[in-house]
Design a protein around this motif. Structure first.
Motif, PDB file in Angstrom:
ATOM      1  N   HIS A 153       0.858  -1.190   0.000  1.00 20.82           N
ATOM      2  CA  HIS A 153       0.000   0.000   0.000  1.00 20.82           C
ATOM      3  C   HIS A 153       0.900   1.249   0.000  1.00 20.82           C
ATOM      4  N   PRO A 154       0.635   2.197  -0.888  1.00 22.03           N
ATOM      5  CA  PRO A 154       1.504   3.382  -0.945  1.00 22.03           C
ATOM      6  C   PRO A 154       1.668   4.069   0.414  1.00 22.03           C
ATOM      7  N   PHE A 159       3.989   4.980  -7.403  1.00 25.26           N
ATOM      8  CA  PHE A 159       2.721   4.325  -7.798  1.00 25.26           C
ATOM      9  C   PHE A 159       1.562   4.715  -6.879  1.00 25.26           C
ATOM     10  N   SER A 160       0.334   4.570  -7.423  1.00 24.64           N
ATOM     11  CA  SER A 160      -0.838   4.974  -6.633  1.00 24.64           C
ATOM     12  C   SER A 160      -1.508   3.836  -5.892  1.00 24.64           C
ATOM     13  N   THR A 161      -1.316   2.591  -6.353  1.00 25.17           N
ATOM     14  CA  THR A 161      -2.026   1.482  -5.692  1.00 25.17           C
ATOM     15  C   THR A 161      -1.062   0.346  -5.370  1.00 25.17           C
ATOM     16  N   GLY A 219       2.701  -5.519  -9.167  1.00 29.93           N
ATOM     17  CA  GLY A 219       2.966  -5.908 -10.555  1.00 29.93           C
ATOM     18  C   GLY A 219       4.387  -5.525 -10.957  1.00 29.93           C
ATOM     19  N   TYR A 220       4.768  -4.315 -10.578  1.00 29.98           N
ATOM     20  CA  TYR A 220       6.096  -3.823 -10.929  1.00 29.98           C
ATOM     21  C   TYR A 220       7.187  -4.682 -10.272  1.00 29.98           C
TER      22      TYR A 220
END
Ligand code: PEP
Ligand code: MG
Length: 597
Positions: free
Chosen positions: A496-497, A573-575, A581-582
Motif C-alpha cells: 500500500h503506498p 505508484f498509486s495502488t 505488478g512492478y
C-alpha cells in the motif's frame, strides 16, 4: 467401545482454500482438536441386541451424570471467582437442560423403543427440538436452541469417553484441525506430533501464524469451516504456501503433491548454499540478516540458516503457558542463554509485548473490549512497573554475558519512551548499588509500529540508539485492519503506498540522525519486500529461520544501485496492485527459475 468407531463413513473429496501462513507441504491424517461436532454428526444408526439396551441406558446415564458434575464444577469456579458470577446463571440454565424432559426422557424412550445407540437417539431428539425452536421466530428461543446444542455436544463428548483434548494428547504425527489456536497452544507444538495445522479463523500476522513460521510448522488459517468438513483420521493435504487444503484426496492427487513436496524440499536444500555467504549485493553493499525468535529452542535453527544475530526476541513468550510470572532469575536464565549462545553476535531482547492476541494468564483482571488498542506492550509495562523492572534488571544482568540490546515495543510518543527509559535507569542504579555487572553501553531502541511514532521518528531518533520497524502492527494500525481477523485479511496490503511512504519516513529519519534502522515484521522475510527495504537503505532485516536464506539469495542477486532505483520507482505508484505488478516483473528479471518466492 463406542459405537462411533464402527461406522467409518467414506468421506468425500473436497478442496478448500484459506490463507497459507507457513510454508511447506504435508500429506497426513487429520486430528480434529475441536471434536464436538464430529461426535454429533458421526452417530451411526444401528439396532442393538436386546441384551445391550440396559447397558446403553447406563452409558447414557453415566454421561449425563458426568456432564452434571462437570457443569457444577464450572459453576462453582465461576461463583468462587468474583468476575465470573454473572455467567454462573448460564451454567445453571445448562444444568436445567440436563434434567429436561423433552431432551432426556425422549432420548431414553428412543433407546428403549428403537434399540439404538445413545448417540443416535440423542442426535435424533436434538434434531426434532432444533426444528421445533427454528419455527419460533423469537431470539430468546433461538438462543435456547443453541444452549441445547452445547449440552448435547458435552453429553456426546462424555459418551465417547474422551476427555478435553489438548495438543499434548496427540500420539501420532497428525495435521491438527481446530476452530482457533492460541499462540500458547501453538508454542506447545514444539514438543508434539503436529505435522501442520489448519484453523477456521486467523490471518497472516496473528501471533499463532508467526509462531508456526518460526517453528517451521506448515499452516493454513482462515478456512472458515474446516472443522465442519473433516473427521479425525481423514487423509488431508496441506499446502502452506498457496493455502490449498485437499480433504480425502485421490491417489493421483496425492502423487502430484508428493512430487510438489519433493520439489519444495529440494529447493530448500539448494538454499543452504547461501548459508555461510555474506548478505551482499553484486556491487558490494551489505545488509545484516537477523533472526526473529519466540523461544530459546529456535536458536539452533536460526544459526543453521546463517543468522548474523537475533533481531527480535519476543520475550513475552516466557509468560505464556504458565500461571505465575517469571522471577528475575528465570528471566536472567533465558537471556543469559541467548547472550552466551550468540557470542559476539548481538541479540535484541524486546521487552514483553503482552496484550493484543497474546494473553497473559498470570495477571488477573484484564478484560478489554479492544485489546489491540488497549493495555498492550509498553502500556502494560508502565502500568505495572514492578513487573517491568524485574525484566529490565534481568536483561541488564544478562548483558554481562554477551552483546544484548533492549527494544521497547509499541512506543507511541516521546513521553512514553522517557518513562520507559526512566525505569531502565532505575534498574541500572539498583544494580550498580548491588555491585552487579552489566553492559553500561547497552543500546536501547524502539519498535516503530504505531503510526504516531513513525510520524515523529525524527524526534524519537534523538533519544534512542536504533529503530526496529514492526510492519505487522504498523500495517494493522495504519490500514485499520485487525491482524487476527480473516474477514479483513484481504486488506493486508504491504505494498500500500501509505505503508511504503511511512516506512520511507522512518528510514530517512533514522539515517539523518545516524541511528540503525531495521525491519523485524513479517515483510522483512519476503523477497519482494526485502528488495524495497534494501533500496531504501535499511541496515538490517530480521525474520524467521525459514526466510533467511531466500532473502539472502535475493540480496546476492541484485545490484544495490538497481534496488535504490526500484525503491524510488515504487514510491511513485498509486495502488498496491501497481507496486506488486512492478516488483513481480523485477523479481522475474532477477531470478527466472524461482519456483517458491
Ligand atoms: C510487528 O508488529 O511487526 C512485530 C515484529 O511485533 P509483533 O509481531 O510481535 O507484534
Ligand atoms: Mg508488533
Amino acid at each position: 467401545m463406542s459405537l462411533l468407531a464402527i461406522d467409518k463413513v467414506k468421506r468425500e473429496v473436497a478442496l478448500m482454500r484459506g490463507i497459507g501462513v507457513s510454508a511447506g507441504i504435508v500429506i497426513g491424517k487429520v486430528y480434529l482438536l475441536d471434536s464436538r461436532k464430529y461426535h454429533v454428526e458421526a452417530a451411526p444408526y444401528c439396532h442393538l441386541d436386546e441384551s445391550l439396551v440396559e447397558g446403553e441406558l447406563k452409558r447414557f446415564k453415566d454421561a449425563l451424570d458426568l456432564s452434571k458434575e462437570q457443569l457444577s464444577k464450572i459453576r462453582d469456579q465461576l461463583t468462587g471467582d468474583g468476575r465470573g458470577k454473572e455467567h454462573a446463571g448460564i451454567i445453571d440454565a445448562h444444568l436445567m437442560i440436563l434434567n429436561d424432559q423433552l431432551l432426556i426422557d425422549d432420548t431414553i424412550k428412543l433407546i428403549k423403543a428403537e434399540r439404538v445407540s445413545a448417540e443416535w437417539a440423542l442426535k435424533s431428539v436434538l434434531k426434532d427440538l432444533v426444528a421445533l425452536f427454528d419455527k419460533i421466530d423469537d431470539p430468546y428461543f433461538k438462543e435456547r436452541s443453541s444452549d441445547i446444542e452445547h449440552i448435547v455436544d458435552r453429553i456426546m463428548m462424555n459418551l465417547s469417553g474422551k476427555e478435553h483434548e489438548s495438543l499434548g494428547d496427540i500420539k501420532e504425527p497428525s495435521v491438527v484441525v481446530a476452530h482457533d489456536l492460541s499462540p500458547a497452544d501453538t508454542a506447545q507444538m514444539i514438543q508434539g506430533n503436529v505435522l501442520a495445522f489448519l484453523t477456521d479463523i486467523g490471518a497472516k500476522t496473528s501471533h499463532t501464524a508467526i509462531l508456526a513460521r518460526s517453528l517451521e510448522i506448515p499452516a493454513v488459517v482462515g478456512l472458515e469451516d474446516v472443522t465442519n468438513r473433516v473427521e479425525s483420521g481423514d487423509t488431508i493435504i496441506v499446502d502452506g504456501m498457496t493455502g490449498a487444503v485437499i480433504i480425502n484426496p485421490s491417489t493421483s492427487v496425492i502423487k502430484v503433491y508428493e512430487k510438489r513436496r519433493k520439489r519444495y524440499e529440494d529447493y530448500e536444500k539448494t538454499l543452504l548454499h547461501y548459508k555461510d555467504l555474506p548478505a551482499e549485493t553484486i556491487d558490494g553493499h551489505t545488509v545484516s540478516l537477523l533472526g526473529n525468535m519466540e523461544i530459546v529452542e529456535e536458536i539452533p535453527s536460526l544459526m543453521d540458516h546463517g543468522a548474523d544475530g537475533i533481531g527480535l526476541y519476543r520475550s513475552e513468550f516466557l509468560y505464556v503457558n504458565r500461571d505465575t510470572l517469571p522471577s528475575e532469575e528465570e528471566h536472567l536464565a533465558a537471556y543469559k542463554h541467548v547472550a552466551k549462545k550468540m557470542g559476539s553476535r548481538s541479540a535484541v531482547i524486546r521487552t514483553f509485548d503482552v496484550g493484543g492476541d497474546k494473553l497473559l494468564s498470570s495477571v488477573d483482571g484484564i478484560e478489554e473490549g479492544n485489546p489491540a488498542l488497549g493495555l498492550r506492550a509498553i502500556r502494560f509495562c508502565l502500568k505495572y512497573p514492578d513487573i517491568f523492572k524485574t525484566q529490565l534488571r534481568a536483561i541488564l544482568r544478562a548483558s554481562a554475558y554477551g552483546k544484548l540490546k533492549i527494544l521497547f515495543p509499541m512506543i507511541s510518543g516521546v513521553e512514553e519512551l522517557r518513562r520507559a527509559k526512566a525505569l531502565l535507569y532505575e534498574a541500572r542504579c539498583e544494580l550498580e548499588d548491588e555491585g552487579e555487572q552489566f553492559d553500561h553501553d547497552i543500546e536501547v531502541g524502539i519498535m516503530i509500529e504505531v503510526p504516531s511514532a513513525a510520524l515523529i521518528a525524527d524526534i524519537l531518533a534523538e533519544e534512542v540508539d536504533f529503530f526496529s520497524i514492526g510492519t505487522n502492527d504498523l500495517l494493522q494500525y495504519s490500514l485499520a485492519i485487525d491482524r487476527v481477523n480473516e474477514h479483513v485479511a484481504y486488506l493486508y496490503e504491504p505494498f500500500h503506498p501509505a505503508v511504503l511512504r511511512i516506512i520511507k519516513t522512518v528510514v530517512d529519519a533514522g539515517k539523518r540522525h545516524g541511528i540503525g534502522v531495521s525491519v523485524c515484521g513479517e515483510m522483512a522475510g519476503e523477497p519482494e519486500h526485502a528488495l524495497i527495504f534494501l533500496g531504501l537503505g535499511i541496515d538490517s532485516l530480521s525474520m524467521s529461520a525459514r526466510s533467511l536464506l531466500k532473502v539472502k539469495k535475493l540480496i546476492r542477486s541484485v545490484k544495490y544501485h538497481d534496488a535504490v532505483n526500484i525503491s524510488k520507482a515504487v514510491l511513485g505508484f498509486s495502488t498496491a496492485r501497481e507496486v506488486e505488478g512492478y516488483i513481480e516483473t523485477k523479481l522475474v528479471d532477477l531470478y527466472k527459475e524461482e519456483p517458491w518466492s
